[in-house]
Design an enzyme around this catalytic site. Structure first.
Site, PDB file in Angstrom:
ATOM      1  N   PHE A 156       1.087  -1.015  -0.248  1.00 28.95           N
ATOM      2  CA  PHE A 156      -0.021  -0.002   0.023  1.00 28.95           C
ATOM      3  C   PHE A 156       1.300   1.019  -0.140  1.00 28.95           C
ATOM      4  O   PHE A 156       0.177   2.666   0.915  1.00 28.95           O
ATOM      5  CB  PHE A 156      -0.816   0.460   1.316  1.00 28.95           C
ATOM      6  N   GLY A 157       1.875   1.102  -0.742  1.00 27.29           N
ATOM      7  CA  GLY A 157       2.750   2.518  -1.190  1.00 27.29           C
ATOM      8  C   GLY A 157       1.641   3.813  -1.732  1.00 27.29           C
ATOM      9  O   GLY A 157       0.459   2.970  -2.083  1.00 27.29           O
ATOM     10  N   ARG A 158       2.836   4.012  -2.669  1.00 32.71           N
ATOM     11  CA  ARG A 158       1.734   5.053  -3.858  1.00 32.71           C
ATOM     12  C   ARG A 158       0.790   4.652  -4.659  1.00 32.71           C
ATOM     13  O   ARG A 158      -0.097   4.768  -5.052  1.00 32.71           O
ATOM     14  CB  ARG A 158       2.837   6.604  -3.902  1.00 32.71           C
ATOM     15  N   ILE A 159       1.977   3.734  -5.896  1.00 31.84           N
ATOM     16  CA  ILE A 159       1.004   3.207  -6.121  1.00 31.84           C
ATOM     17  C   ILE A 159      -0.304   2.442  -5.757  1.00 31.84           C
ATOM     18  O   ILE A 159      -1.463   2.203  -6.017  1.00 31.84           O
ATOM     19  CB  ILE A 159       1.534   2.113  -7.481  1.00 31.84           C
ATOM     20  N   ARG A 180       3.268  -4.677   4.751  1.00 30.65           N
ATOM     21  CA  ARG A 180       5.026  -4.634   5.777  1.00 30.65           C
ATOM     22  C   ARG A 180       4.619  -3.757   7.305  1.00 30.65           C
ATOM     23  O   ARG A 180       4.091  -4.674   7.683  1.00 30.65           O
ATOM     24  CB  ARG A 180       5.819  -4.263   4.900  1.00 30.65           C
ATOM     25  N   ALA A 241       2.900  -4.707 -10.625  1.00 32.15           N
ATOM     26  CA  ALA A 241       4.604  -4.950  -9.938  1.00 32.15           C
ATOM     27  C   ALA A 241       5.460  -5.314  -9.979  1.00 32.15           C
ATOM     28  O   ALA A 241       6.236  -4.611 -11.162  1.00 32.15           O
ATOM     29  CB  ALA A 241       3.929  -5.117  -8.825  1.00 32.15           C
ATOM     30  N   ARG A 242       6.621  -6.601 -10.264  1.00 29.86           N
ATOM     31  CA  ARG A 242       7.212  -7.374 -10.657  1.00 29.86           C
ATOM     32  C   ARG A 242       7.389  -8.321 -11.412  1.00 29.86           C
ATOM     33  O   ARG A 242       6.504  -9.366 -10.385  1.00 29.86           O
ATOM     34  CB  ARG A 242       8.049  -7.095 -10.155  1.00 29.86           C
ATOM     35  N   GLU A 271      11.307 -11.495 -18.642  1.00 32.70           N
ATOM     36  CA  GLU A 271      10.779 -10.693 -19.574  1.00 32.70           C
ATOM     37  C   GLU A 271      12.165 -10.395 -20.504  1.00 32.70           C
ATOM     38  O   GLU A 271      13.036  -9.973 -20.068  1.00 32.70           O
ATOM     39  CB  GLU A 271       9.851  -9.039 -18.832  1.00 32.70           C
ATOM     40  N   HIS A 289       4.311  -4.923 -20.311  1.00 28.80           N
ATOM     41  CA  HIS A 289       5.080  -3.577 -19.066  1.00 28.80           C
ATOM     42  C   HIS A 289       4.873  -2.086 -19.929  1.00 28.80           C
ATOM     43  O   HIS A 289       5.840  -2.323 -19.610  1.00 28.80           O
ATOM     44  CB  HIS A 289       6.646  -4.157 -18.984  1.00 28.80           C
ATOM     45  N   GLY A 291       3.195  -0.623 -18.351  1.00 28.61           N
ATOM     46  CA  GLY A 291       2.388   0.511 -16.819  1.00 28.61           C
ATOM     47  C   GLY A 291       2.739   1.931 -16.836  1.00 28.61           C
ATOM     48  O   GLY A 291       1.795   2.272 -16.595  1.00 28.61           O
TER      49      GLY A 291
END
Ligand code: DGY
Length: 323
Positions: A156-159, A180, A241-242, A271, A289, A291
């Site tokens: 739950f960070g900025r993105i 986290r 995300a990744r 990728e 990819h 985003g």
């Protein structure tokens, strides 16, 4: 005084390349092809700054060089799990990234994937372009309603918060969060969100699960066969995300056995290679990819790298230092 010699490892938006060239002794990767570990070892001897991207695999072998000239790695992107930061630190190199500027566009792509997979947009377009559409009928290509559904956000960070904003205010979704650290109560209240203690608590409660945590070793295969098994059988997984966060083989197996409703992926484990079994899954939407891929955002990312590198060579602390 000679200008710092800097290398951008891929082609960047023209406006940024122009300004970098005004300020630095800039070398472009004219062929725009990803660099090898050997290319990096040579570059570390030649450049004061190197500005890599997610397509550069900067593992320990790339850093196997004595007395590098490079002092700063100005990463073009927020995620930096492709850079072995311990090796960078050992050489005294600092690492910066580009937070904030891509949050909205990345959340937009996560919403795009969520809507596409739930409403079967990819399948529908394939049917239509394939000349197979026989016309409207009440039972045709029935999807899943997004508005009002429960969305679980992991990270739950900025993105993650930009995603919650869209989902809550735009689609009236109920938001559950796994993060986290504890999220401030006022932030949760703003999105009408509830924080749960673990991924295991989150998964069974959600119609959609969207991943917004960092990549890297700590989160490798965070979503594995066991956790996919905790999702509702009609729920959807979205990953912007990744790639390494999801075990692609396990996801392909879950989709093939219809153990979950579907998935939307913008990022992949290897990728640009795609696990072949994923290509056979109709309930999967895949994007290459994309985003942060808008002109505004890619320019903002480039200028953000430039701000960091300029600050460094002006003797100031770069704003976005991550290591
Ligand atoms: C990011 O910034 O992390 C994008 O995925 C591109 O690397």
């Amino acid at each position: 005084m000679p200008r710092p010699r800097i290398l951008t490892t891929r082609r960047w938006p023209e406006a940024v390349e122009r300004q970098l060239a005004d300020r630095f002794d800039l070398v472009l990767n004219e062929g725009d092809r990803p660099m090898s570990a050997e290319d990096f070892r040579a570059a570390f001897r030649e450049f004061d700054a190197i500005c890599p991207t997610v397509t550069d695999k900067l593992g320990p072998e790339a850093f196997a060089v004595d007395n590098p000239r490079t002092k700063i790695l100005g990463n073009f992107g927020v995620g930096f799990s492709h850079i072995d930061v311990d090796s960078a630190k050992r050489h005294g190199m600092i690492v910066t990234n580009t937070p904030d500027v891509l949050s909205e566009c990345t959340a937009d792509i996560a919403m795009t994937l969520m809507l596409m997979v739930a409403r079967r947009a990819g399948e529908g377009e394939r049917e239509l372009r394939g000349g197979e559409w026989s016309g409207w009928r009440p039972t045709h290509m029935i999807g899943t309603k997004v508005s009002g559904a429960a969305l679980g956000i992991i990270g739950f960070g900025r993105i993650g918060q930009a995603m919650a904003h869209r989902a809550h205010f735009g689609f009236g979704m109920k938001i559950l969060v796994q993060n986290r650290s504890a999220v401030a109560p006022a932030v949760l209240a703003h999105y009408g969100a509830t924080q749960v203690a673990s991924v295991e608590d989150l998964l069974p409660q959600c119609d959609f699960v969207s991943l917004h945590c960092p990549g890297g070793a700590a989160n490798r295969h965070l979503i594995n066969a066991g956790r996919l098994g905790l999702m509702r059988p009609d729920a959807f997984l979205i990953n912007t995300a990744r790639g390494e966060v999801v075990d692609e083989a396990a996801l392909a197996a879950a989709l093939a056995a219809r153990r979950i409703g579907g998935a939307g992926l913008d990022v992949f484990e290897r990728e640009p290679a795609i696990t072949p079994a994923l290509l056979d899954c109709p309930s999967l939407v895949m994007l290459p990819h994309l985003g942060s891929a808008t002109r505004t955002t890619r320019e903002a990312m480039g200028f953000r790298v430039m701000d960091n590198v300029v600050a460094f060579f002006d003797g100031q602390p770069p704003a976005d230092r991550v290591a």
